[in-house]
Structure formats: structure tokens, C-alpha cells
Design an enzyme around this catalytic site. Sequence first.
Site, PDB file in Angstrom:
ATOM      1  N   GLY A  31     -12.968  -6.525  -8.001  1.00 32.89           N
ATOM      2  CA  GLY A  31     -14.277  -7.154  -7.871  1.00 32.89           C
ATOM      3  C   GLY A  31     -14.204  -8.525  -7.227  1.00 32.89           C
ATOM      4  O   GLY A  31     -13.203  -8.863  -6.596  1.00 32.89           O
ATOM      5  N   LEU A  33     -15.935  -9.342  -4.704  1.00 30.93           N
ATOM      6  CA  LEU A  33     -15.645  -8.783  -3.377  1.00 30.93           C
ATOM      7  C   LEU A  33     -15.939  -9.763  -2.253  1.00 30.93           C
ATOM      8  O   LEU A  33     -16.908 -10.512  -2.286  1.00 30.93           O
ATOM      9  CB  LEU A  33     -16.458  -7.497  -3.164  1.00 30.93           C
ATOM     10  CG  LEU A  33     -16.200  -6.381  -4.178  1.00 30.93           C
ATOM     11  CD1 LEU A  33     -17.010  -5.136  -3.804  1.00 30.93           C
ATOM     12  CD2 LEU A  33     -14.721  -6.032  -4.283  1.00 30.93           C
ATOM     13  N   HIS A  34     -15.068  -9.723  -1.245  1.00 30.11           N
ATOM     14  CA  HIS A  34     -15.224 -10.555  -0.044  1.00 30.11           C
ATOM     15  C   HIS A  34     -14.970  -9.664   1.179  1.00 30.11           C
ATOM     16  O   HIS A  34     -14.713  -8.452   1.033  1.00 30.11           O
ATOM     17  CB  HIS A  34     -14.285 -11.753  -0.108  1.00 30.11           C
ATOM     18  CG  HIS A  34     -12.856 -11.396  -0.432  1.00 30.11           C
ATOM     19  ND1 HIS A  34     -12.073 -10.630   0.413  1.00 30.11           N
ATOM     20  CD2 HIS A  34     -12.079 -11.675  -1.508  1.00 30.11           C
ATOM     21  CE1 HIS A  34     -10.876 -10.468  -0.119  1.00 30.11           C
ATOM     22  NE2 HIS A  34     -10.857 -11.077  -1.286  1.00 30.11           N
ATOM     23  N   GLY A  36     -12.480  -9.217   2.986  1.00 29.07           N
ATOM     24  CA  GLY A  36     -11.210  -8.474   2.948  1.00 29.07           C
ATOM     25  C   GLY A  36     -11.402  -7.117   2.294  1.00 29.07           C
ATOM     26  O   GLY A  36     -10.990  -6.079   2.832  1.00 29.07           O
ATOM     27  N   HIS A  37     -12.063  -7.114   1.144  1.00 29.63           N
ATOM     28  CA  HIS A  37     -12.349  -5.841   0.457  1.00 29.63           C
ATOM     29  C   HIS A  37     -13.235  -4.948   1.331  1.00 29.63           C
ATOM     30  O   HIS A  37     -13.014  -3.743   1.423  1.00 29.63           O
ATOM     31  CB  HIS A  37     -13.073  -6.103  -0.867  1.00 29.63           C
ATOM     32  CG  HIS A  37     -12.297  -6.897  -1.867  1.00 29.63           C
ATOM     33  ND1 HIS A  37     -12.675  -8.160  -2.242  1.00 29.63           N
ATOM     34  CD2 HIS A  37     -11.177  -6.612  -2.574  1.00 29.63           C
ATOM     35  CE1 HIS A  37     -11.821  -8.618  -3.161  1.00 29.63           C
ATOM     36  NE2 HIS A  37     -10.903  -7.704  -3.369  1.00 29.63           N
ATOM     37  N   GLN A  61      -2.065  -5.570 -15.681  1.00 30.19           N
ATOM     38  CA  GLN A  61      -1.287  -6.242 -14.628  1.00 30.19           C
ATOM     39  C   GLN A  61      -1.296  -7.761 -14.786  1.00 30.19           C
ATOM     40  O   GLN A  61      -0.745  -8.457 -13.941  1.00 30.19           O
ATOM     41  CB  GLN A  61      -1.756  -5.811 -13.239  1.00 30.19           C
ATOM     42  CG  GLN A  61      -3.139  -6.286 -12.850  1.00 30.19           C
ATOM     43  CD  GLN A  61      -3.630  -5.585 -11.576  1.00 30.19           C
ATOM     44  OE1 GLN A  61      -3.913  -4.399 -11.584  1.00 30.19           O
ATOM     45  NE2 GLN A  61      -3.713  -6.327 -10.495  1.00 30.19           N
ATOM     46  N   GLN A 149      -2.806  -5.347   3.357  1.00 33.22           N
ATOM     47  CA  GLN A 149      -1.523  -5.991   3.675  1.00 33.22           C
ATOM     48  C   GLN A 149      -1.417  -7.363   2.997  1.00 33.22           C
ATOM     49  O   GLN A 149      -0.340  -7.897   2.838  1.00 33.22           O
ATOM     50  CB  GLN A 149      -1.412  -6.107   5.204  1.00 33.22           C
ATOM     51  CG  GLN A 149      -0.173  -6.784   5.731  1.00 33.22           C
ATOM     52  CD  GLN A 149       1.111  -6.031   5.415  1.00 33.22           C
ATOM     53  OE1 GLN A 149       1.097  -4.795   5.328  1.00 33.22           O
ATOM     54  NE2 GLN A 149       2.198  -6.750   5.223  1.00 33.22           N
ATOM     55  N   SER A 187     -10.143 -13.431  -3.914  1.00 34.90           N
ATOM     56  CA  SER A 187     -11.094 -13.717  -4.991  1.00 34.90           C
ATOM     57  C   SER A 187     -10.705 -15.008  -5.701  1.00 34.90           C
ATOM     58  O   SER A 187     -11.558 -15.730  -6.216  1.00 34.90           O
ATOM     59  CB  SER A 187     -11.116 -12.564  -5.996  1.00 34.90           C
ATOM     60  OG  SER A 187     -11.389 -11.353  -5.330  1.00 34.90           O
ATOM     61  N   ARG A 188      -9.409 -15.314  -5.725  1.00 31.25           N
ATOM     62  CA  ARG A 188      -8.931 -16.515  -6.424  1.00 31.25           C
ATOM     63  C   ARG A 188      -9.260 -17.797  -5.661  1.00 31.25           C
ATOM     64  O   ARG A 188      -9.136 -18.884  -6.231  1.00 31.25           O
ATOM     65  CB  ARG A 188      -7.436 -16.420  -6.701  1.00 31.25           C
ATOM     66  CG  ARG A 188      -7.105 -15.375  -7.765  1.00 31.25           C
ATOM     67  CD  ARG A 188      -5.660 -15.463  -8.234  1.00 31.25           C
ATOM     68  NE  ARG A 188      -5.443 -14.671  -9.442  1.00 31.25           N
ATOM     69  CZ  ARG A 188      -4.949 -13.426  -9.459  1.00 31.25           C
ATOM     70  NH1 ARG A 188      -4.617 -12.833  -8.327  1.00 31.25           N
ATOM     71  NH2 ARG A 188      -4.800 -12.782 -10.610  1.00 31.25           N
TER      72      ARG A 188
HETATM   73  P1  AMP Z   1      -7.893  -7.329  -5.425  1.00 37.38           P
HETATM   74  O1  AMP Z   1      -9.351  -7.195  -5.708  1.00 37.38           O
HETATM   75  O2  AMP Z   1      -7.448  -8.731  -5.153  1.00 37.38           O
HETATM   76  O3  AMP Z   1      -7.032  -6.597  -6.426  1.00 37.38           O
HETATM   77  O4  AMP Z   1      -7.646  -6.589  -4.036  1.00 37.38           O
HETATM   78  C1  AMP Z   1      -8.067  -5.253  -3.846  1.00 37.38           C
HETATM   79  C2  AMP Z   1      -7.567  -4.775  -2.514  1.00 37.38           C
HETATM   80  O5  AMP Z   1      -8.096  -5.619  -1.482  1.00 37.38           O
HETATM   81  C3  AMP Z   1      -6.046  -4.824  -2.360  1.00 37.38           C
HETATM   82  O6  AMP Z   1      -5.597  -3.675  -1.652  1.00 37.38           O
HETATM   83  C4  AMP Z   1      -5.832  -6.097  -1.581  1.00 37.38           C
HETATM   84  O7  AMP Z   1      -4.632  -6.107  -0.835  1.00 37.38           O
HETATM   85  C5  AMP Z   1      -7.040  -6.088  -0.672  1.00 37.38           C
HETATM   86  N1  AMP Z   1      -7.330  -7.426  -0.171  1.00 37.38           N
HETATM   87  C6  AMP Z   1      -7.507  -8.561  -0.895  1.00 37.38           C
HETATM   88  N2  AMP Z   1      -7.702  -9.628  -0.072  1.00 37.38           N
HETATM   89  C7  AMP Z   1      -7.642  -9.155   1.200  1.00 37.38           C
HETATM   90  C8  AMP Z   1      -7.751  -9.755   2.495  1.00 37.38           C
HETATM   91  N3  AMP Z   1      -7.968 -11.054   2.654  1.00 37.38           N
HETATM   92  N4  AMP Z   1      -7.639  -8.954   3.582  1.00 37.38           N
HETATM   93  C9  AMP Z   1      -7.418  -7.619   3.430  1.00 37.38           C
HETATM   94  N5  AMP Z   1      -7.295  -6.993   2.245  1.00 37.38           N
HETATM   95  C10 AMP Z   1      -7.400  -7.742   1.137  1.00 37.38           C
END
Ligand code: AMP
Length: 284
Positions: A31, A33-34, A36-37, A61, A149, A187-188
Amino acid sequence: MSKPTVVRTRQELKGALRQLPGRLGLVMTMGALHEGHLSLIRESKKHADSVMVTVFVNPTQFAPGEDFDAYPRDLEADLEAVSRVGADLVFAPSAEEVYPHGDASVTIDPGPVAKVLEGETRPTHFAGVCLVVHKMFNITGADVAVFGQKDAQQLAIVRQMVRDLDMPIEIVSAPIVRAEDGLALSSRNSYLSADERTRALSLSKALRAGKDAASAGATSTEIKEAASSVLTDANVRIDYVELVDPVSFESIESGEGVLAIAAYVGSTRLIDNTILEVRGADAK
Ligand code: AMP
């Protein structure tokens, strides 16, 4: 784009999945979400007929003392974001729904890749990731899953788990999405003050310096030094700067590598990486 169907329980999910035609794509998120997601959702649509997104801050985790409680949660905003790119289904379960029997007694040992870099600082992290990823693969029956990645080590471990345990799913990776000034979206980043956000730019600048050094024919040691030399801000505390093989995560002297950085900006721990080619001393 239309709003996705939102389900909270496995029972609801089962019913909703029956309505989805064809090959199913899965994007797992915590969640907040930005872009990247959202790029992962877009990528997933290229590989599947229907796309579902999970929004779940997975407790297994996080280690005690990490940011599980503080982690940003805003499902309404997440649904708004998802509807902009058009996923079909969002599964936003509670922890009890994912772990109805409490702590799992059968777990996954993610092996040597999980012991270095992120695994050294967060020794239980990747076992928790593998557990929830495996469960979500089973619960959803997805045909393809897209991972970023941005979390290069997680991607390598998930690929290895799928390969070693013959999981019937295809893993696709998507490149890191950055803000215009180079900061990798995360997200951080919401934990950062304006001042810290400026300081956090040194991570992507360090990667750029490492990449430039690699292009100029630097050795792996020189590449790491070039990156580290950018990280001099006393308020940016390096956890690691490493240059590793993208599959084994062992240190490399030549060939394709991941230059990976983790650093604390104030009290916020950020990670970033870039892929580069180490031509090494011979190429000089
Ligand atoms: P998270 O919500 O941080 O657990 O991330 C969920 C998915 O989004 C994971 O596969 C991350 O690698 C991917 N993700 C997070 N930040 C980015 C970003 N800036 N660009 C591309 N993928 C991302």
C-alpha cells in the site's frame, strides 16, 4: 478508468477471481501506492488478461523494533490510485485473514542470497517475504507476478524460490521509477522531512557516480569508492554500498552487477540500486 472490485476475505476473493477472464497477473504491495507501484500494474497488463493487486502490510517481514506500526496505510487513496491505471481487483486482507492459524510452523528458508546485504541488517526479513509471497501465489493462483527492481534482492530471492520449488508462475521485473530529481520512489519517503528528502538525493547521486566510474572502466573496488565518496553527509549513515551479481548476490569483479546502497537518512532507512557493467582493470 473504472474502480476495481475490492475484497477483504479469501471467500470474497474466490468469488471475484471466478469473474476474471484469462491469464491472471498479480502485483503485491504494502500500500501507500506511488507511481512505482502503478508502473508494476501497467507492466502486469502487458502479460495478463486480468490484473489483481494485493495491499497488505505483511507483519512477518518486519522484525520487532522496525516500522510495522508506523508504516503508512491509506486504502482509500490506494484505491483511487489503482483506479487511475485500471486493475480489475484489489485484495486488502487483514493479518488474521492471511495468517488464520497464527504463526506458520512450516516456513521457507530463502537460502544464501537472503543472508547478505538486506539480510545482514534484517535477518528474518526475506523468510517473511517468501512466506507471504508463496501464500499469495497459492491463494490467488496467479499466472504471472510483477516485482520491482527497486527491491533487487527480493526479486532475486523470489525468482530463486519459484525456480527451486517449481512454482507454476512467471516472474516479471519492472525498472525503478524515480522522482524527477532522481530519488527512487518509496512509501517510506513519506517519513522524510523536507531537509531529509534533499539529503536523500545523495543515494541516487552515489549510484550515478558508481555508474559513471563503471562506464569509464573502473574496477569493482573503484566503483564502490566512487559511490561511497558521494555519501559524505553526516546525516546520511551508510549501511552498505555493495556491487554484487544480480542472481547470487555475491560480490563481483567483472560482468553485469547490481550496485546496491542502503543508508539511514535521519532515522529512515532507504535502499536504492542500479544495474551496471563492470569491465574492470583489463578494459583500461
Ligand atoms: P512495497 O509496497 O514497497 O512492498 O513494494 C511493492 C512492489 O513495488 C515491489 O515489487 C517493489 O519492488 C515495487 N516498487 C516499490 N518502489 C518502486 C519503484 N520506485 N519503482 C518500481 N517498483 C517499485
